[in-house]
Design an enzyme around this catalytic site. Structure first.
Site, PDB file in Angstrom:
ATOM      1  N   CYS A   1      61.677  68.806  37.480  1.00 49.02           N
ATOM      2  CA  CYS A   1      61.089  67.550  37.120  1.00 49.02           C
ATOM      3  C   CYS A   1      60.683  67.058  38.676  1.00 49.02           C
ATOM      4  CB  CYS A   1      61.805  66.492  36.702  1.00 49.02           C
ATOM      5  SG  CYS A   1      62.809  67.025  35.186  1.00 49.02           S
TER       6      CYS A   1
ATOM      7  N   ARG B   1      58.872  65.175  33.562  1.00 53.91           N
ATOM      8  CA  ARG B   1      59.681  66.099  33.054  1.00 53.91           C
ATOM      9  C   ARG B   1      59.266  67.337  32.829  1.00 53.91           C
ATOM     10  NH1 ARG B   1      63.511  66.305  27.514  1.00 53.91           N
ATOM     11  NH2 ARG B   1      65.091  67.799  28.218  1.00 53.91           N
ATOM     12  N   LEU B   2      59.707  68.501  33.277  1.00 53.27           N
ATOM     13  CA  LEU B   2      59.659  69.860  32.643  1.00 53.27           C
ATOM     14  C   LEU B   2      60.827  70.094  31.891  1.00 53.27           C
ATOM     15  CD1 LEU B   2      57.658  72.288  32.948  1.00 53.27           C
ATOM     16  CD2 LEU B   2      59.123  72.953  34.792  1.00 53.27           C
TER      17      LEU B   2
ATOM     18  N   GLY C   1      66.079  69.325  39.202  1.00 51.73           N
ATOM     19  CA  GLY C   1      67.000  70.549  39.554  1.00 51.73           C
ATOM     20  C   GLY C   1      67.301  71.023  38.208  1.00 51.73           C
ATOM     21  N   GLU C   2      68.611  71.735  38.426  1.00 50.68           N
ATOM     22  CA  GLU C   2      69.327  72.134  37.242  1.00 50.68           C
ATOM     23  C   GLU C   2      70.840  72.389  37.845  1.00 50.68           C
ATOM     24  OE1 GLU C   2      68.462  72.807  34.383  1.00 50.68           O
ATOM     25  OE2 GLU C   2      66.342  72.933  34.560  1.00 50.68           O
TER      26      GLU C   2
ATOM     27  N   ASP D   1      72.036  68.646  31.376  1.00 49.72           N
ATOM     28  CA  ASP D   1      72.721  68.652  32.331  1.00 49.72           C
ATOM     29  C   ASP D   1      72.883  67.255  33.273  1.00 49.72           C
ATOM     30  OD1 ASP D   1      70.158  69.096  32.818  1.00 49.72           O
ATOM     31  OD2 ASP D   1      70.545  70.498  34.630  1.00 49.72           O
TER      32      ASP D   1
ATOM     33  N   ILE E   1      52.788  90.242  42.537  1.00 51.08           N
ATOM     34  CA  ILE E   1      51.473  90.084  43.259  1.00 51.08           C
ATOM     35  C   ILE E   1      51.334  91.408  44.233  1.00 51.08           C
ATOM     36  CG2 ILE E   1      50.464  88.675  45.150  1.00 51.08           C
ATOM     37  CD1 ILE E   1      50.075  87.579  42.441  1.00 51.08           C
TER      38      ILE E   1
ATOM     39  N   SER F   1      64.438  84.350  41.472  1.00 54.79           N
ATOM     40  CA  SER F   1      63.956  84.945  42.339  1.00 54.79           C
ATOM     41  C   SER F   1      64.999  85.537  43.190  1.00 54.79           C
ATOM     42  CB  SER F   1      63.185  84.084  43.305  1.00 54.79           C
ATOM     43  OG  SER F   1      64.154  83.381  44.122  1.00 54.79           O
ATOM     44  N   GLY F   2      64.804  86.428  44.235  1.00 49.76           N
ATOM     45  CA  GLY F   2      65.688  87.011  45.315  1.00 49.76           C
ATOM     46  C   GLY F   2      65.809  86.241  46.403  1.00 49.76           C
TER      47      GLY F   2
END
Length: 632
Positions: free
Chosen positions: A2, A49-50, A75-76, A99, A287, A359-360
């Site tokens: 968010c 909010r997402l 965040g999460e 959460d 990409i 992601s890494g």
């Protein structure tokens, strides 16, 4: 994921709802699904909010049982299910399955000590109406940002600078004291920003502001700063594999579909394999570039075939003018890391299919993955040879050895050896710093006009020296973790992803992995000039060593060529237009030298030129006009 913003009017009790709404809507790209605001006499909170978890009842702000404590959150919290069960057992009543609600109840029980119980990426604001106190907190390594400014009896805060600039209390005045630091590092080091009197809350810190406007900023987390390890190598391999599997597993908690970035490098390839093993299927996104020296899409294709992923590849060309304009808006500060462009593009491609991607990021800093670690190690070895031998070699080498761009093979290696001998007499720290700065001190002071030649910015140097590690590799990793990772890599990923309404999760940056990896002996990570040794060994069952041990390319654009061809006019305009020269920052003769050396192929100045281009484009977007008047 968010966007958050707010105003704590600790003395001036009048808060304008219209301004709060404008601040909130400036962050609409971070959260296109919903909007929520809360205002009382002292506090105004805005949230975009997402929707990822608890799609039906997870709207924010969220309150505790008696509505005396309110939170907005970006965040999460990956361990929220376990925390929620514990809180319910202690008598807390939950209205949602999100959460976010865990935060208000955990704050009730533990106040700032709550931060040690969170496994996640987070930036949140909690207002305690009982004590009239605002509590801001940022995750351990800074995956999520908080920007703030204390002015005119009010504390403003937001996820992005553009939201703060809505207020007339915050002036769009360039922080010229940090231009030299920007040229050195290609970013503005925390806690500063490009605007005067506006600051970043540093990673791993919290901020409290009381009803009298007294602000206290506290660092609540430090990574380990010395080797302190007791397990043997095989036990460590098993422990790391166990934690990383769990880190990926809890990052797959979502009520929407997930995917993964796949560069074809070691870290993202391991993450994709683990997702496949846990979830059974995964969408991957890559990409690529038409220029073969920059393209790793063939390695991503190998991973796709290995794990049968649902894969998308986008090939990037030099036709990126519109993208450059867009990222200038989304990146609120000058940002000289050109990988922001491919990161934006892969985020855009990914967001067409999913809302969340893994992601890494983090593997290079934790497991000695950057090529510069090898360079610094070589310089350390060279420094131990007798000085008379090094001086004798310098005398017999030909003067004016050509730059690497003009020659390959033997001449390129000879140039590198010559440059190494020139700096080998410096101390270890300064030898390492030469690998990461963009403009060195001599070139900065030649380029900058006298009034901008500020005191040497030793941001990274201080971090490098403030630890107890015994080896160069560990000291360099520690410095990168607390500077480059936080101020460059994670800032880049947050802005690039959130500008496309995409959440990015980083399993390798689970704090349990960080705290274990930083304690390991450096020769477990960097052995016989092989980087990420233990990580590759742990997951040797996933890929062949030939795949793991190819040369690292990084995630960069072919700007060297593009700045002489398709993008030449953009660079020239940003360096030499009447508007840019009138800013009074740079010595025009030095600008001309950089330009001519690059165009003649005498030297590759593409990283320096992009740093200057980014600075000028930011001025045009954020200083010369109102940035919020334009929407993409």
């Amino acid at each position: 994921m968010c966007g958050i913003c707010g105003v704590f009017a600790y003395k001036d009790k009048q808060i304008e709802k219209e301004k709060l709404l404008l601040m909130t809507r400036a962050l609409s790209h971070r959260g296109p699904d919903d909007e929520g605001v809360f205002i009382n006499n002292e506090i105004a909170l805005g949230h975009r909010r997402l929707s990822i978890i608890d799609l039906d009842t997870g709207a924010q702000p969220i309150f505790n049982e008696d509505s005396k404590i309110v939170v907005i959150f970006n965040g999460e919290i990956y361990n929220y299910i376990e925390l929620r069960d514990e809180l319910i057992n202690r008598g807390h009543i939950f209205r949602t399955k999100s959460d976010t609600e865990v935060l208000v109840h955990l704050y009730e029980d533990k106040r700032e000590r709550m931060l040690h119980h969170l496994n996640g990426m987070f930036a949140f604001a909690i207002f305690d109406n009982n004590n009239k106190e605002l509590f801001l907190a940022r995750d351990r390594v800074g995956k999520k940002p908080i920007i703030y400014s204390n002015t005119k009896n009010r504390l403003y805060f937001a996820s992005e600078l553009k939201s703060l600039l809505i207020s007339d209390d915050i002036k769009r005045e360039v922080n010229t004291e940090k231009i030299s630091a920007y040229l050195k590092w290609q970013y503005i080091p925390s806690p500063y920003t490009a605007i005067k009197n506006v600051y970043k809350l540093p990673a791993g810190h919290f901020l409290k502001c009381d009803k009298n406007g007294y602000i206290k900023i506290v660092r609540y987390w430090y990574p380990p700063d010395e080797e302190d390890y007791f397990l043997n190598y095989e036990e460590t391999k098993e422990r790391l594999r166990e934690i990383l599997l769990d880190a990926v597993k809890i990052r797959l908690r979502s009520d929407v579909e997930l995917g993964a970035f796949l560069s074809g490098g070691v870290d993202s390839s391991i993450v994709v394999a683990l997702i496949k093993k846990i979830a059974g299927n995964v969408k991957t996104f890559t990409i690529g570039f038409s220029e073969s020296d920059f393209d790793e899409s063939q390695y991503a294709e190998f991973v796709r075939r290995q794990w049968d992923t649902d894969h998308t590849t986008r090939i990037v060309s030099a036709d990126i003018r519109s993208v450059i304009e867009k990222i200038t808006y989304f990146y609120d500060e000058p940002f000289g890391d050109s990988s922001s462009i491919p990161t934006y593009l892969v985020s855009k491609e990914t967001s067409n299919d999913v809302k969340v991607a893994l992601s890494g990021d983090g593997g290079d800093e934790l497991f000695a993955g950057y090529p510069r670690y090898k360079g610094a190690y070589f310089l350390n070895v060279l420094a131990k040879t007798p000085e008379f031998i090094r001086n004798a070699i310098l005398k017999v080498l030909p003067p004016n050895i050509p730059t690497p761009e003009e020659y390959t093979g033997f001449m390129r290696n000879l140039y590198r050896f010559y440059r190494a001998l020139e700096v080998v007499n410096k101390d270890e720290r300064d030898r390492y710093i030469r690998f990461i700065i963009i403009f060195d001190e001599v070139l900065r002071n030649s380029l900058l006009l006298p009034h901008l030649r500020t005191k040497e910015d030793d941001f990274v140097e201080r971090i490098y020296s403030q630890n107890k590690f015994k080896t160069l590799i560990s000291r360099a990793e520690y410095a990168d973790l607390l500077s480059y990772l936080t101020c460059d890599i994670l800032y880049k990923v947050d802005i690039a992803s959130m500008s496309n309404s995409l959440e990015v999760r980083c399993p390798l940056l689970d704090y349990r992995i960080i705290e274990l990896a930083m304690k390991l002996p450096s020769n477990w990570k960097f052995r016989n000039l092989v980087s990420k040794y233990i990580l590759k060994d742990i997951f040797s069952d996933l890929y062949p060593m030939k795949f793991y041990n190819r040369p690292k390319r990084g995630f960069a654009l072919p700007l060297t060529h593009w700045f002489r061809t398709e993008l030449k006019d953009i660079v020239f305009d940003c360096l030499f237009s009447k508007k840019s020269l009138e800013r009074g920052y740079f010595n025009q003769d030095i600008l001309r030298m950089l330009w001519e050396q690059h165009q003649s192929k005498r030297f590759d100045h593409s990283a320096r030129l992009w740093t200057l281009v980014s600075l000028e484009l930011w001025h045009r977007r954020y200083i010369d006009c109102n940035p919020i008047s334009y929407r993409w």
